[in-house]
Design an enzyme around this catalytic site. Sequence first.
Site, short mmCIF file in Angstrom:
data_model
loop_
_atom_site.label_atom_id
_atom_site.label_comp_id
_atom_site.label_asym_id
_atom_site.label_seq_id
_atom_site.Cartn_x
_atom_site.Cartn_y
_atom_site.Cartn_z
N LEU B 80 0.84 -1.21 0.00
CA LEU B 80 0.00 0.00 0.00
C LEU B 80 0.87 1.26 0.00
CD1 LEU B 80 -2.53 -1.18 2.76
CD2 LEU B 80 -2.93 -1.09 0.27
N LYS B 103 8.81 -0.83 0.76
CA LYS B 103 9.50 0.40 1.11
C LYS B 103 8.96 1.52 0.25
CE LYS B 103 11.64 1.16 -2.01
NZ LYS B 103 11.23 1.44 -3.43
N ASP B 187 11.21 6.52 -2.18
CA ASP B 187 11.08 5.46 -3.18
C ASP B 187 12.44 5.00 -3.70
OD1 ASP B 187 9.58 3.76 -4.91
OD2 ASP B 187 10.00 5.13 -6.57
#
Lengths: 361, 361
Positions: B80, B103, B187
């Site tokens: 998610l 992550k 990210d």
Amino acid sequence: MGENIETVRLGILGCANIARKVARAIGLASNATVCAIASRYKDKAVKFAAENGFPTSVKVYGSYDQLLEDPGVDAVYIPLPTSLHLRWAVMAATKKKHVLVEKPLALHVTELDRILDACQSNGVQFMDGSMWWHHPRTAHIQHLLSANAIGPIHFIHSTSTLRATPEFLENDIRVKPELDGLGALGDLGWYCIGASLWAKDYQLPTIVTALPGAARNNAGVILSVTASLLWDQPNQTVATIHCSFLSHTSMDLTIGGSEGSLHLKDFIIPYQETSAFFDFTFGAKFVDLHIGWNVRPEEVHVATEHPQEALMVQEFARLVATIRDCGSSPSSKWPEISRKTQVVVDAVKKSLELGCKPVYL
Amino acid sequence: MGENIETVRLGILGCANIARKVARAIGLASNATVCAIASRYKDKAVKFAAENGFPTSVKVYGSYDQLLEDPGVDAVYIPLPTSLHLRWAVMAATKKKHVLVEKPLALHVTELDRILDACQSNGVQFMDGSMWWHHPRTAHIQHLLSANAIGPIHFIHSTSTLRATPEFLENDIRVKPELDGLGALGDLGWYCIGASLWAKDYQLPTIVTALPGAARNNAGVILSVTASLLWDQPNQTVATIHCSFLSHTSMDLTIGGSEGSLHLKDFIIPYQETSAFFDFTFGAKFVDLHIGWNVRPEEVHVATEHPQEALMVQEFARLVATIRDCGSSPSSKWPEISRKTQVVVDAVKKSLELGCKPVYL
């Protein structure tokens, strides 16, 4: 072989190690010849001449002044320690000798400006001894960048490191504040800064920041430093550089654009003399599910007839001959590149001295 | 194939793109199986199950809560958006489900600590979804580093960049402050920071500094950032990291020691699944006259039977099975690595917010 009319006659001031490489390069260059060698100790000059196979026509001097008085000398190559550049480059210019000076050029830009002013007012050509600019690989990549082959550049990273021996760290001129006060920043960082400027078409960065973790020796000479440069125009570009006498040999240069990237592993001294390569990657994406890449870096090889140092000498001699034989003015291209490099070297040093605060140019 | 006693039954919370890759990985792992998939919209879950070839025995839920109530589920994979991790990872732990979380893990370490505390107090295993740790190439290099194969590490450089499409920059969850507020730092920088920590044997750096030139979108989400990390012990090591949504794909990792260096071009996602390589250079010197190198980088290839994401799932399932079947305690190794990574992510963000001032850890 006899000298033809275009041949430029070079004198060498000093018998530094690097002078052996450049003496060989002068021999390889089609438009230049060594005509004189000087050392403060004549024995050293005699030995250097013999070891480098100079013909007996090459004059051997026991002082730099004597060489500079020789009317047969068109230009001089100055591989002396940095702190002696000001005195001897200015003296050479005053004697109307064109000057090719080893990098780093000066302890700060004010000193360099005195050298450049002396060259300009005496109408002689100035060039620094950075060899990699002259490799056809460099021109090839510059062509790609000019053609926007990787899109706007966002990131540049370069390293110039060598693992100095304990003896080097004790005795080399590059760790002596009175001889080469800029240490690794001058000797090695010069290349990283030059490469970053080159990739950005010689535009000066707006902010220069030294990063925490620099190493100095007891005399305060920089042994290792990392820094970042920022350009705001035409798009934002960040460069990081790392130069060090403490780390294993590396000469990496990466240029990352929005559409592609370039990587050189040996940008300063190519692995071999006859050819050099770089990795070119364009349009890399992950395949479906992100389990691999659609392309891999392509190795682009660029052959060269002469080693880069011979091409450097040829370019220098070409400019000198044009001035000598055609009455042209000295080219401003190389002095300008040298000066910009020095300005950024100074900014990194200043940032370090300010405790890694940003320096605005 | 029937399930054997060691098989760990995984439920997937959400149908994110990355879940397709991990669903395939679960299928490849010898000790794990997908047993349930949930989406807030049941139709999406049904479609995901069909598209990923799930057998009809896999349960399909229209809510995450329902999946978490399923006693047949041992563990969940949570792909998610970051801002939802806290709620659903804690909920899963409370329901005694082991958690594998994509992550970046959390918006800051305080949030992550709530997740880790929930896992610990419920005796469930925690792991983040960084796949490259699990590639045998990573273990191979770790072995070299442990054996001091390149000497003390002085410099680390890594990049994680991808060229986002205009649509990504407009709509992707990774550029939405309410979904993935860390943007490119979370990210992509997650990997660079993790790799730097890994190279330094998971020791936290002492100083973290963001560098001038970060880019943010209008909502303030980081699109590009460069930073440096400094370690003082056992020797001084500087790392630079660069992560960006604006630049061509790159996943470079360079580790420079005093005696040798390592370079990976694809450290996060290898070029191909069955094998990966790295460049290893040791004892590089210049030949006489500095006209070339004595050695070139050696390409060291490391084969792998399974892709790294399947190895990640296997490692997770192995730990889960040990807890479930043998009454072991959860391993602290992976939560500790995740937490240190988050601490450095937070420090880069803090340094940015302080105008690139150093942050001391």
